[in-house]
Write an enzyme that holds these catalytic residues in place. Structure first.
Site, PDB file in Angstrom:
ATOM      1  N   LYS A  49      67.526  11.849  37.054  1.00  8.42           N
ATOM      2  CA  LYS A  49      66.900  11.255  38.259  1.00  8.42           C
ATOM      3  C   LYS A  49      67.350  12.159  39.670  1.00  8.42           C
ATOM      4  O   LYS A  49      66.472  12.320  40.458  1.00  8.42           O
ATOM      5  CB  LYS A  49      67.159   9.713  38.627  1.00  8.42           C
ATOM      6  CG  LYS A  49      66.437   8.902  37.823  1.00  8.42           C
ATOM      7  CD  LYS A  49      66.640   7.306  38.542  1.00  8.42           C
ATOM      8  CE  LYS A  49      68.055   6.661  37.741  1.00  8.42           C
ATOM      9  NZ  LYS A  49      67.649   5.129  38.118  1.00  8.42           N
ATOM     10  N   GLU A 101      69.369   1.208  37.575  1.00  7.70           N
ATOM     11  CA  GLU A 101      69.891   1.361  39.269  1.00  7.70           C
ATOM     12  C   GLU A 101      68.580   1.894  39.893  1.00  7.70           C
ATOM     13  O   GLU A 101      67.880   2.498  39.621  1.00  7.70           O
ATOM     14  CB  GLU A 101      70.726   2.311  39.262  1.00  7.70           C
ATOM     15  CG  GLU A 101      71.368   2.357  40.906  1.00  7.70           C
ATOM     16  CD  GLU A 101      72.250   3.507  41.303  1.00  7.70           C
ATOM     17  OE1 GLU A 101      72.392   4.600  40.644  1.00  7.70           O
ATOM     18  OE2 GLU A 101      72.802   3.537  42.326  1.00  7.70           O
ATOM     19  N   ARG A 134      70.700   9.843  24.949  1.00 12.75           N
ATOM     20  CA  ARG A 134      69.687   9.879  25.827  1.00 12.75           C
ATOM     21  C   ARG A 134      68.483  10.713  25.324  1.00 12.75           C
ATOM     22  O   ARG A 134      68.805  11.772  24.513  1.00 12.75           O
ATOM     23  CB  ARG A 134      70.139  10.075  27.065  1.00 12.75           C
ATOM     24  CG  ARG A 134      70.743  11.309  27.203  1.00 12.75           C
ATOM     25  CD  ARG A 134      71.587  11.704  28.615  1.00 12.75           C
ATOM     26  NE  ARG A 134      70.704  10.883  29.713  1.00 12.75           N
ATOM     27  CZ  ARG A 134      71.291  10.453  30.890  1.00 12.75           C
ATOM     28  NH1 ARG A 134      72.524  10.553  31.124  1.00 12.75           N
ATOM     29  NH2 ARG A 134      70.631  10.003  31.863  1.00 12.75           N
TER      30      ARG A 134
END
Length: 558
Positions: free
Chosen positions: A277, A42, A267
């Site tokens: 983020k 994104e 992750r």
RNA sequence: UGGGGUGUAGCCAAGCGGUAAGGCAACGGACUCUGACUCCGUCAUCCCUAGGUUCAAAUCCUAGCACCCCAGCCA
């Protein structure tokens, strides 16, 4: 010195992992004749080392098995996304060494198709427009242990739903007033299936589609279909999306579209830093760092400015493996990967970070001579350079101790040490100012000890680096350290755990002349100290600014 | 106490019924004009726990325990 700072170590061989095994089996069994993967960021922030893991996995699989990997922006939320992020993401993927070729896509390319499919779901009675407010919807959703309640708008007619959805699209309603929801099961134990929102109204310009739309699909309504449209064979994502899989399948079943198979992996967490983020954005916004590309950031642009090579990051991603365990990778693995790469690739040079004057008493005042030194002791093909020497030099403050501690292998009164690539010297005394601070060290040199001289083989307890005071060039040098003071920053208190000493500016560093012309991003090993990189943005030949990438390993007891 | 996951060394991680790969870290030692590099050696009688099946189990079965994710009109 014009040695390439490009890395030259060998790519670490791809190691076995469960996803690679599945791909191999699918190819062997004929389930797929070729594979299609994708990296779907994104554009709401810069890419970080965690994304590198995904990029290396997806692009690496495509490369190794002759398939292709798409770069697709999952740009479904214009409130958070920006052109700046799109550009930085493309740059980072390329820098890392991967190429999407013709396969650049955007979820927003599929908005019209997605809209048509949504109408189809409404016609089937599988979607409805809901007027509940966000708060009401939350209350209706139930909890983890209690079923939710159905919305009073859940049984609107197909005609009314269609009309309302059209009017949502045409901009008649304000943000937040209505949503389109999937009509699934408010009592599902899987929270994702309790009538999830498919579309929301957002009157905001979109970085890719501009003002075309004011209704935007939710990620969950767009992601699976996007993979389906692109013919993705192995849809690889992180663990938290595992229980979204039934929802993607639900949509795809009703639409009658191809189902990519989804595989989830854990992750990346790295010790002594933060990786989301959201948190990285917070550091940028609150001024704790100078930007997304601050050399302390675990972003790819930050690591790049820090001096990490793409190769070292790719190797790191291979070394840590791909699994399903929640894990924290120790920072030492990342550091070791860049040392391994730079040890082979980086030319050596001498720089004195915290200078201390050294006066060679028996060296003539007017004399100056040059020594030649290899740019890389193990790689003669990288050539050599000359280093000027004169009566007054700088050595590292750390390399002199008036009263040496036990085991000290450097200079102290009366002791002998070699000046790297020059002479052996013996310390004859110190100069101090009125307050007793050492301002200079005095010594004598022995000309017979230079390379090729009769005393060249004399054993001394240590070798230290130096720079000619007359010829040395001042440079800005920054020492970077971990961002966070604790290995596993969890929860909300991470901001209070920021390392106040994550950067140290050295005002007086002096470098050997050959280093002064360094090009931005040129990397060196400053002998005995570490690997340094001329800053991508602030360094210019003649006015060098060096960032310390990582220290050399140091077997001295700390 | 709903659903979905995960448990192999300090940190990662292979292993898929035949007797515990590899990397990082650590610790010895050799070499060295970088306290670097390189090299050599050490580092799980044991795979979350307890039972069970089997000639044989980290791998299969049962029951526990621990940890992670999900209640955004974020992704």
């Amino acid at each position: 010195m014009t040695i390439s700072a490009e890395s030259s170590t060998v790519e670490v061989a791809a190691s076995s992992n469960f996803i690679r095994n599945i791909v191999q089996e699918d190819l062997a069994s004929g389930k797929h004749s070729t594979i299609v993967t994708r990296f779907p960021p994104e554009p709401n922030g810069y890419l970080h080392i965690g994304h590198a893991k995904s990029i290396c996995l997806n692009f690496g699989l495509a490369r190794d098995f002759g398939g292709c990997c798409h770069l697709r922006f999952d740009d479904t939320n214009p409130a958070k996304e920006e052109k700046e992020y799109i550009d930085s993401i493309k740059g980072s993927v390329k820098w890392l060494g991967f190429d999407w070729g013709e396969h650049l896509y955007h979820a927003s390319d599929y908005f019209e198709q997605l809209y048509l499919w949504a109408e189809g779901l409404i016609r089937q009675g599988n979607a409805y427009v809901d007027d509940l407010t966000a708060e009401e919807m939350r209350a209706y959703r139930g909890t983890l242990t209690e079923p939710g309640k159905e919305s009073p708008f859940r049984d609107r007619s197909v005609e009314e739903n269609l009309e309302l959805f059209h009017r949502m699209r045409s901009g008649e309603f304000p943000d937040g007033s209505r949503v389109l929801r999937a009509r699934i099961d408010m009592a599902s134990p899987n929270m994702n299936l309790r009538d999830p929102v498919m579309y929301r109204i957002v009157h905001e310009p979109h970085p890719h589609t501009g003002a075309t739309w004011c209704v935007y699909p939710m990620y969950d309504y767009a992601h699976g279909q996007s993979d389906s449209i692109e013919g993705v064979t192995h849809s690889i994502c992180t663990l938290e999306f595992e229980d979204h899989r039934p929802l993607y399948d639900w949509f795809l079943d009703r639409i009658g579209a191809y189902h990519p198979r989804q595989y989830e992996f854990a992750r990346l967490n790295l010790t002594y830093t933060v990786m989301s983020k959201r948190k990285l954005l917070q550091l940028v916004r609150e001024g704790d760092v100078t930007g997304w590309d601050d050399p302390r950031m675990p972003t790819l642009d930050g690591l790049r400015r820090r001096g990490y090579t793409p190769q070292s990051i790719r190797n790191f991603c291979e070394q840590i493996g791909v699994g399903r365990n929640d894990s924290w990778i120790e920072m030492s693995i990342l550091e070791e990967s860049v040392r391994a790469d730079l040890n082979v690739a980086a030319p050596r040079a001498m720089a004195v970070l915290r200078p201390l004057r050294l006066i060679v008493e028996n060296y003539p005042e007017e004399l100056a001579e040059e020594f030649t030194a290899p740019n890389h002791p193990q790689r003669p093909e990288l050539g050599e350079r000359s280093i000027p020497f004169c009566r007054e030099l700088y050595i590292e403050q750390d390399d002199f101790q008036e009263i040496p501690v036990k085991g000290f292998k450097r200079l102290s009164p009366g002791s002998e040490v070699r000046l790297r690539y020059a002479f052996i010297i013996r310390c004859s005394g110190v100069e101090k100012d009125a307050s007793g601070v050492i301002t200079a060290v005095r010594c004598s040199y022995d000309r017979d000890t230079q390379a090729g001289g009769p005393e060249a083989g004399r054993k001394v307890k240590g070798v230290i680096h130096w720079v000619s005071a007359r010829h040395g060039v001042p440079a800005q040098v920054r020492l970077y350290d971990r961002l966070i003071t604790v290995p596993n920053p969890a929860g909300d208190e991470w901001k209070s755990l920021l390392n106040p000493d994550s950067v140290e500016l050295l005002p007086d560093a002096v470098i050997e002349p050959a280093l002064a012309s360094a090009q931005p991003e040129e990397r060196f090993q400053f002998e005995r100290q570490g690997y340094f990189c001329a800053d991508l943005r602030e360094s210019t030949p003649g006015r060098p600014v060096f960032n310390r990438t990582v220290t050399l390993r140091d077997s001295r007891a700390k």
